[in-house]
Design a protein around this motif. Structure first.
Motif, PDB file in Angstrom:
ATOM      1  N   PHE A 171       0.449  -2.756 -13.356  1.00  0.00           N
ATOM      2  CA  PHE A 171       0.449  -2.885 -11.787  1.00  0.00           C
ATOM      3  C   PHE A 171       1.135  -1.969 -11.014  1.00  0.00           C
ATOM      4  O   PHE A 171       2.151  -1.678 -11.436  1.00  0.00           O
ATOM      5  N   ASP A 172       0.306  -1.329  -9.972  1.00  0.00           N
ATOM      6  CA  ASP A 172       0.867  -0.475  -9.117  1.00  0.00           C
ATOM      7  C   ASP A 172       0.752  -0.748  -7.680  1.00  0.00           C
ATOM      8  O   ASP A 172       0.187  -1.875  -7.241  1.00  0.00           O
ATOM      9  N   GLN A 173       0.719   0.227  -6.973  1.00  0.00           N
ATOM     10  CA  GLN A 173       0.534   0.062  -5.555  1.00  0.00           C
ATOM     11  C   GLN A 173      -1.050  -0.135  -5.318  1.00  0.00           C
ATOM     12  O   GLN A 173      -1.788   0.139  -6.125  1.00  0.00           O
TER      13      GLN A 173
ATOM     14  N   GLN B 272       0.887  -1.328   0.085  1.00  0.00           N
ATOM     15  CA  GLN B 272       0.066  -0.065   0.135  1.00  0.00           C
ATOM     16  C   GLN B 272       0.947   1.305  -0.105  1.00  0.00           C
ATOM     17  O   GLN B 272       1.947   1.200   0.374  1.00  0.00           O
ATOM     18  N   GLU B 273       0.285   2.472  -0.581  1.00  0.00           N
ATOM     19  CA  GLU B 273       1.093   3.492  -0.613  1.00  0.00           C
ATOM     20  C   GLU B 273       1.639   4.257   0.564  1.00  0.00           C
ATOM     21  O   GLU B 273       2.706   4.847   0.767  1.00  0.00           O
ATOM     22  N   SER B 274       0.832   4.072   1.527  1.00  0.00           N
ATOM     23  CA  SER B 274       1.118   4.550   2.902  1.00  0.00           C
ATOM     24  C   SER B 274       2.385   3.866   3.411  1.00  0.00           C
ATOM     25  O   SER B 274       2.851   4.461   4.584  1.00  0.00           O
ATOM     26  N   VAL B 275       2.789   2.722   3.115  1.00  0.00           N
ATOM     27  CA  VAL B 275       4.132   2.000   3.740  1.00  0.00           C
ATOM     28  C   VAL B 275       5.260   2.234   2.775  1.00  0.00           C
ATOM     29  O   VAL B 275       6.339   2.129   3.392  1.00  0.00           O
ATOM     30  N   GLN B 276       5.159   2.830   1.598  1.00  0.00           N
ATOM     31  CA  GLN B 276       6.199   3.058   0.802  1.00  0.00           C
ATOM     32  C   GLN B 276       7.235   2.096   0.616  1.00  0.00           C
ATOM     33  O   GLN B 276       8.341   2.028   1.311  1.00  0.00           O
ATOM     34  N   SER B 277       6.907   0.857  -0.048  1.00  0.00           N
ATOM     35  CA  SER B 277       7.678  -0.526  -0.007  1.00  0.00           C
ATOM     36  C   SER B 277       8.833  -0.060  -0.991  1.00  0.00           C
ATOM     37  O   SER B 277       9.842  -0.751  -0.726  1.00  0.00           O
ATOM     38  N   GLY B 278       8.827   1.001  -1.749  1.00  0.00           N
ATOM     39  CA  GLY B 278      10.123   1.214  -2.442  1.00  0.00           C
ATOM     40  C   GLY B 278      10.190   0.298  -3.602  1.00  0.00           C
ATOM     41  O   GLY B 278      11.176   0.491  -4.635  1.00  0.00           O
ATOM     42  N   ILE B 279       9.196  -0.430  -4.069  1.00  0.00           N
ATOM     43  CA  ILE B 279       9.273  -1.248  -5.294  1.00  0.00           C
ATOM     44  C   ILE B 279       8.303  -0.634  -6.292  1.00  0.00           C
ATOM     45  O   ILE B 279       7.175  -0.483  -6.041  1.00  0.00           O
TER      46      ILE B 279
END
Length: 502
Positions: A329-331, A313-320
């Motif tokens: 495909f996106d967040q 999810q965007e709020s976690v900022q996976s960096g991937i």
């Protein structure tokens, strides 16, 4: 969950899809195993996935685990005065069969429990207090709430009985391609409806009083998830099931399970950030290119199977970033809830709770109701991850180690409200759980052929065992998809199938 919650709740409970794109066919009919598998994330989900992948694919497959931070993820400790304390996930239920098996396989030990009483504070006074006498506590509950706690117990037990079917299904090798399919196999449409219906509504329907919900259920949700009783009923049931007695934790810290599983899986641990994932097709073969960076290096590699065991999810900022996917495909939608765990070494201000003399304050932990002016969810005296034979919990008039859960970082005024004085303050801000209600659907497990997402299970219920169940399911699913064993995926009427197999 704050230490000390266990005993109070034991009394309360009577002690008792993103679409799969048109990629090349990933299956292999020649029986050849995959060459390399990547797992992104080394929390309990990622480490248990590596463990189960090794079990099902055998010793020849290369398993690489990527972790940008510390092994253990949300299972973590902090050090105070040369002792370590849990700052993340701290409690495991006796019915968590995967976690129990991990401890056994790894040769770990159960941490000795230290008794402590719990109370509920509404901002003005303690409205519920645990005593040393079980029958007195039971009478008080009946006097204040009627038989609400009996109805709650029956509701939780019915759900748990159905959920426990997952262990039979997995023992027989069955897997599910979505969280919805998994829940439907356990509890039918009832479980699916519970992921969309508020906990408070479900409890009112079974006869639990509004007062009991406000004064007992709400404090449990606040300490467990930092949220209120509007969270989905299934999430609430997971939380309430984990609020019974027979809880335990691992001597030395729960994060030892994660490092142990990676080691026993003979997996290669890469302390690196995965920066991008892209499908690579060569003839009939589909692989994924993972690019990654570390403090000293950067590189990329091709993998036959990839498991993402980190929130997207965007709020976690996976960096991937996801490159060249069709469809794109996106967040994923939805947000993670921010919870602050503050570890304080100091003297609790018992006057704040109506006890001017700290020697008369009998509680190890205090939960709070959903009162807007309260700036914290709970405060508890906590024990180190290694408990010696002569250990005793500090009395309130002594300097002790406390864990405070709060929605925001505590400022100096708030710290001075809770503590007469303190020696040290250490805080960890966690994207701990999904913000329930921020997404209208459960995330997919299969993002693309042979590309799996583990953390979608958290949107049904977030706990160490839920991640372990998801890990076992993905390992089985990946194995069956690779070997075209579709008769082991998304089968209906599994209880009947298992009986006929026997």
């Amino acid at each position: 969950m704050a230490n000390g919650v266990v005993v109070l709740i034991a009394v309360l409970l009577l002690e008792r899809s993103a679409a799969v794109g048109d990629q090349a066919d990933p299956s292999h009919v020649d029986g050849a195993p995959p060459s390399k598998i990547a797992v992104v994330g080394a929390g309990i989900g990622g480490s248990s996935t590596a463990h189960f992948l090794r079990q099902h694919f055998g010793p020849e497959v290369q398993v690489d685990v990527f972790e940008k931070g510390e092994v253990g993820g949300r299972l973590a400790t902090v050090t105070v005065n040369h002792h370590d304390y849990e700052s993340g996930g701290s409690i495991i239920h006796s019915l968590n069969l995967h976690m129990q098996e991990f401890v056994k396989v790894l040769g770990l030990k159960y941490r000795r429990s230290v008794a402590g009483k719990t109370a509920v504070f509404n901002g003005d006074e303690m409205i519920l207090e645990e005593t040393d006498w079980y029958l007195l506590d039971l009478f008080r509950l009946w006097w204040r709430y009627g038989i609400s706690f009996i109805r709650l117990q029956m509701w939780v037990e019915e759900i748990m009985e159905k959920f426990m079917r997952i262990y039979k299904y997995q023992a027989h090798g069955y897997a599910f391609s979505s969280v919805e399919e998994l829940l439907d196999s356990l509890g039918g449409s009832g479980f699916l409806n519970m992921t969309r219906k508020p906990l408070s509504d479900s409890l009112l329907e079974v006869g639990v009083s509004q007062r009991f919900i406000d004064e007992v259920i709400a404090p449990i949700m606040r300490v467990n998830y930092g949220q209120n009783v509007s969270i989905p009923a299934f999430v609430g049931a997971v939380s309430l099931a984990g609020a019974q007695n027979n809880l335990w934790s691992v001597e030395g810290g729960n994060k030892l399970v994660c490092s142990g599983l990676i080691k026993t899986a003979n997996a290669n641990l890469h302390q690196a950030q995965v920066t991008s994932i892209a499908p690579v097709t060569s003839g009939d073969t589909l692989q994924y290119r993972l690019s990654f960076t570390s403090e000293t290096d950067s590189g990329s590699d091709l993998y036959d199977i990839v498991v993402l065991a980190t929130p997207l999810q965007e709020s976690v900022q996976s960096g991937i970033t996801f490159e060249d996917f069709s469809p794109p495909f996106d967040q994923l939608p939805g947000y993670y809830h921010s919870t602050v765990a503050t570890i304080v070494h100091g003297y609790l201000n018992t006057t704040f709770f109506g006890f001017p003399d700290p020697r008369l304050f009998p509680f190890a932990s205090v939960l709070t109701t959903d009162e807007p002016r309260l700036f914290f969810n709970s405060v508890a005296s906590i024990c180190p991850v290694n408990i010696s034979a002569g250990f005793r919990r500090k009395q309130p008039q002594e300097a002790g180690i406390y864990k405070v859960f709060s929605p925001h970082t505590l400022d100096k005024v708030q710290l001075k409200s809770l503590f007469r004085s303190y020696y040290s303050v250490q805080l960890t801000e966690w994207s701990a759980y999904p913000r329930y209600g921020s997404s209208s659907s459960l995330p997919s497990i299969e993002l693309q052929p042979n590309l799996y997402y583990l953390n979608g299970i958290e949107w049904a219920g977030s706990a160490m065992e839920m991640s372990s169940v998801a890990a076992k399911n993905i390992a089985l699913l990946a194995y069956h998809r690779w070997n075209r064993q579709d008769d082991k995926v998304d089968q209906k009427d599994l209880m009947h199938k298992i009986k006929t197999e026997l």
